[in-house]
Design an enzyme around this catalytic site. Sequence first.
Site, PDB file in Angstrom:
ATOM      1  N   LYS A 143     -21.919  -4.610 -29.306  1.00 29.91           N
ATOM      2  CA  LYS A 143     -21.802  -3.183 -28.976  1.00 29.91           C
ATOM      3  C   LYS A 143     -20.396  -2.731 -29.305  1.00 29.91           C
ATOM      4  O   LYS A 143     -19.481  -3.550 -29.343  1.00 29.91           O
ATOM      5  CB  LYS A 143     -22.050  -2.965 -27.476  1.00 29.91           C
ATOM      6  CG  LYS A 143     -22.435  -1.549 -27.124  1.00 29.91           C
ATOM      7  CD  LYS A 143     -23.915  -1.345 -27.259  1.00 29.91           C
ATOM      8  CE  LYS A 143     -24.308   0.102 -27.127  1.00 29.91           C
ATOM      9  NZ  LYS A 143     -25.783   0.217 -27.046  1.00 29.91           N
ATOM     10  N   ASP A 183     -25.426   5.300 -30.747  1.00 26.87           N
ATOM     11  CA  ASP A 183     -25.630   5.322 -29.287  1.00 26.87           C
ATOM     12  C   ASP A 183     -25.150   6.726 -28.884  1.00 26.87           C
ATOM     13  O   ASP A 183     -25.139   7.627 -29.741  1.00 26.87           O
ATOM     14  CB  ASP A 183     -24.819   4.193 -28.621  1.00 26.87           C
ATOM     15  CG  ASP A 183     -25.257   3.910 -27.185  1.00 26.87           C
ATOM     16  OD1 ASP A 183     -26.219   3.162 -26.989  1.00 26.87           O
ATOM     17  OD2 ASP A 183     -24.653   4.459 -26.241  1.00 26.87           O
TER      18      ASP A 183
HETATM   19  N1  GLU Z   1     -27.815   1.978 -28.974  1.00 28.19           N
HETATM   20  C1  GLU Z   1     -29.184   1.561 -28.978  1.00 28.19           C
HETATM   21  C2  GLU Z   1     -29.422   0.603 -27.834  1.00 28.19           C
HETATM   22  O1  GLU Z   1     -28.828   0.757 -26.791  1.00 28.19           O
HETATM   23  C3  GLU Z   1     -29.649   1.066 -30.325  1.00 28.19           C
HETATM   24  C4  GLU Z   1     -28.866  -0.063 -30.911  1.00 28.19           C
HETATM   25  C5  GLU Z   1     -29.250  -0.401 -32.354  1.00 28.19           C
HETATM   26  O2  GLU Z   1     -30.134   0.216 -32.928  1.00 28.19           O
HETATM   27  O3  GLU Z   1     -28.610  -1.330 -32.873  1.00 28.19           O
HETATM   28  O4  GLU Z   1     -30.233  -0.288 -27.882  1.00 28.19           O
END
Ligand code: GLU
Length: 463
Positions: A143, A183
Amino acid sequence: MKVVEYMEVAQTNEIEIAKDYVNHLYKQVVERNPHEIEFHQAVKEVLDSLIPVLAKNPEYIKKSVLDRIAEPERMISFRVPWVDDNGNIMVNRGFRVQFNSAIGPYKGGLRFHPSVNASIIKFLGFEQIFKNSLTGQPIGGGKGGSDFDPKGKSDMEIMRFCQSFMTELARHIGPDTDVPAGDIGVGAREIGYMFGQYKKLKGSFEAGVLTGKGIGYGGSLGRKEATGYGLVYFVEEMLNNKGLGFKDSTVVVSGSGNVSIYAMEKAMQLGAKVVACSDSSGYIYDPNGIDLNTVKQLKEAESKRISEYVNEHPSATYSEGCAGIWQVPCEIALPSATQNELDKEAANILLSNGVKAVGEGANMPSTQEAVDLFIENNVLFGPAKAANAGGVAVSALEMAQNSARLSWTQEEVDQKLQVIMKDIYSKSMQASEEYDVPGNLVAGANIAGFKKVADAMLEQGVI
Ligand code: GLU
């Protein structure tokens, strides 16, 4: 001692050993990561639900698997300097946590929001490990993001920020290393600017380095809708299991971003009436059912406040403060705004209004006390790791399409998403039954997500 008695004592001891181990580890996590309360919260929830697994599989304790999982493989923090439209030099902080790569390249979104700090990024990265594992796709957990506030910034300011952010991030990522996505505060526009900068720096077109791209240059059809649609598919599965469904039910969906909008859309398609949604300023209540075209126009096209909805719909009311949304009576609640938006008080109000199911569209939107209340009161509860995994699952499908240099139709992607969400539901259910917490999907999702990662780590040795 009879064999049965011996077995019982042995089992109690194993549970006690697992509890001691978990308590000790949690203390260590708190000491090692002082003041990171969101990260502590995310770790605690997982550790507590893994006690029966650790008791049955002492190997995980002996080989310190959870000690290793709780420590990111790598945490990067960097300066992001950029120039605003008036020529002022601004400085933000960028982060990327590469939490776990046991089952695939690090994968997870980037969040641009003033609240972003090490704790937020680590809680999100930690959750992502288990969520990504549950999807059944070959993706590890990561992340990132920045405390940059996109609100009120011009398009050129957003572009310059994204370019500066990527100038540093580029050296740490790659299609087989770490694959960021969106996100909160990061959508297709930001991904586009970051992809452009990455391509320029590398001098090659590596489509699979980011997901959530525009359809014209390697994005997947159905990715935009995936988190919201996936959430509704998951909750529909929980409801069907009890002979219920979205049809004719009253639904409240907090937020009005990407997750919320497509959760509302799918819930409506399944025959539900969605009566409330929100943004960080307040919420709207429309007893006639929300007009999604107006919300899309305000939020997706014009980046305006949700309060403006009432100008076009006099039947609706707007209230200041987003927490009040949980006072709106509903049978199904889908918290899809942000972490800890639904606390004990809100949970009690939802319960007294007869809520039947709660599905988490955001990451960790319910506090631990709220989750406990839902479970004690037999409300069907879909935890974020399972319920909102559709987004990252379709990101993995985007990576697969990029590797194969082809693109699937919207129908193909949606079909695969439905299969994945059903599979996550049944895996989590099965795990909850196997470890004697039947129907508890919080425990089930954590257990099922954990075991795949833990076993891969055991097979790969101490690295
Ligand atoms: N931000 C999204 C999540 O919390 C998607 C992450 C992604 O597609 O890599 O899962």
